[in-house]
Design a protein around this motif. Sequence first.
Motif, PDB file in Angstrom:
ATOM      1  N   SER A  61       0.857  -0.969   0.014  1.00 48.00           N
ATOM      2  CA  SER A  61      -0.042  -0.146  -0.016  1.00 48.00           C
ATOM      3  C   SER A  61       0.835   1.403   0.129  1.00 48.00           C
ATOM      4  O   SER A  61       0.561   2.267  -0.762  1.00 48.00           O
ATOM      5  N   LYS A  62       1.642   1.272   0.793  1.00 48.22           N
ATOM      6  CA  LYS A  62       2.941   2.504   0.821  1.00 48.22           C
ATOM      7  C   LYS A  62       3.455   2.597  -0.658  1.00 48.22           C
ATOM      8  O   LYS A  62       3.413   3.866  -1.198  1.00 48.22           O
ATOM      9  N   ALA A  63       3.639   1.532  -1.461  1.00 48.31           N
ATOM     10  CA  ALA A  63       4.337   1.866  -2.717  1.00 48.31           C
ATOM     11  C   ALA A  63       3.290   2.369  -3.528  1.00 48.31           C
ATOM     12  O   ALA A  63       3.409   3.359  -4.450  1.00 48.31           O
ATOM     13  N   LEU A  97       0.527   6.980  -6.430  1.00 46.25           N
ATOM     14  CA  LEU A  97      -0.553   7.660  -6.742  1.00 46.25           C
ATOM     15  C   LEU A  97      -0.235   9.048  -6.481  1.00 46.25           C
ATOM     16  O   LEU A  97      -0.705  10.237  -7.218  1.00 46.25           O
ATOM     17  N   LEU A  98       0.245   9.331  -5.182  1.00 46.40           N
ATOM     18  CA  LEU A  98       0.431  10.808  -4.957  1.00 46.40           C
ATOM     19  C   LEU A  98       1.561  11.512  -5.352  1.00 46.40           C
ATOM     20  O   LEU A  98       1.801  12.601  -5.329  1.00 46.40           O
ATOM     21  N   VAL A 105       0.330   1.437 -12.760  1.00 50.04           N
ATOM     22  CA  VAL A 105      -0.937   1.218 -11.722  1.00 50.04           C
ATOM     23  C   VAL A 105      -2.274   1.511 -12.990  1.00 50.04           C
ATOM     24  O   VAL A 105      -2.369   2.443 -13.574  1.00 50.04           O
ATOM     25  N   GLU A 106      -3.272   0.348 -12.783  1.00 52.17           N
ATOM     26  CA  GLU A 106      -4.401   0.542 -13.659  1.00 52.17           C
ATOM     27  C   GLU A 106      -5.403   1.657 -13.060  1.00 52.17           C
ATOM     28  O   GLU A 106      -5.321   1.921 -11.877  1.00 52.17           O
ATOM     29  N   GLN A 139      -8.439   1.939  -8.125  1.00 52.13           N
ATOM     30  CA  GLN A 139      -8.494   1.009  -6.910  1.00 52.13           C
ATOM     31  C   GLN A 139      -7.059   1.087  -6.320  1.00 52.13           C
ATOM     32  O   GLN A 139      -6.122   0.647  -6.945  1.00 52.13           O
ATOM     33  N   ASP A 140      -7.009   0.895  -4.801  1.00 52.70           N
ATOM     34  CA  ASP A 140      -6.075   0.690  -4.380  1.00 52.70           C
ATOM     35  C   ASP A 140      -5.697  -0.887  -4.017  1.00 52.70           C
ATOM     36  O   ASP A 140      -6.762  -1.772  -4.662  1.00 52.70           O
ATOM     37  N   PRO A 141      -4.704  -1.263  -3.509  1.00 56.47           N
ATOM     38  CA  PRO A 141      -4.423  -2.726  -3.544  1.00 56.47           C
ATOM     39  C   PRO A 141      -5.526  -3.598  -2.611  1.00 56.47           C
ATOM     40  O   PRO A 141      -5.616  -4.628  -2.862  1.00 56.47           O
TER      41      PRO A 141
END
Length: 162
Positions: free
Chosen positions: A33-35, A40-41, A122-123, A141-143
Amino acid sequence: MREGERMSETSMAPGHPTGLHHVRLTVTDIARSKAFYTSLLGVEPAIDFSDQSDDPSARQDPQRFFGGCTFALGDQLLGLRPTALPGDRFDPTRVGLDHVSLSVGSPAALQQAADRLSAAGVEHGEVVELRHLGIAIVSVQDPDDINLELVAPLPRPTDSRA
């Protein structure tokens, strides 16, 4: 107050909330999630105790952000807390969170974010303009399957009667 009425600034009681300070998301795998959120950010976490996430005492310690990490987004914070059980998945139809919407400054910045996500593999959805709302969005969508939106204000139409 009656249904449908809105409180004006002057009628609100002292100490009323003026905005969101932070949102913390529960995740199953803090490293993954951190990756994802770094991609994303486009920034690294401002506070990061994720290297201590395997320490049970860290997972109970708010001083160590429960073994998670937090990203600074202007005046707000987005935190990740690694306490979900492996294999658990987010469900927007249950009571609680539906999605998180994050602001970017312009449609150009929104497209840059979409391009950065594509480059990172990242899709994500296409940039969609919701003209009736005055915004454009990109969904991802996140992981853990939490729906996120990046949102940019659309330029206002100019009045040609001038």
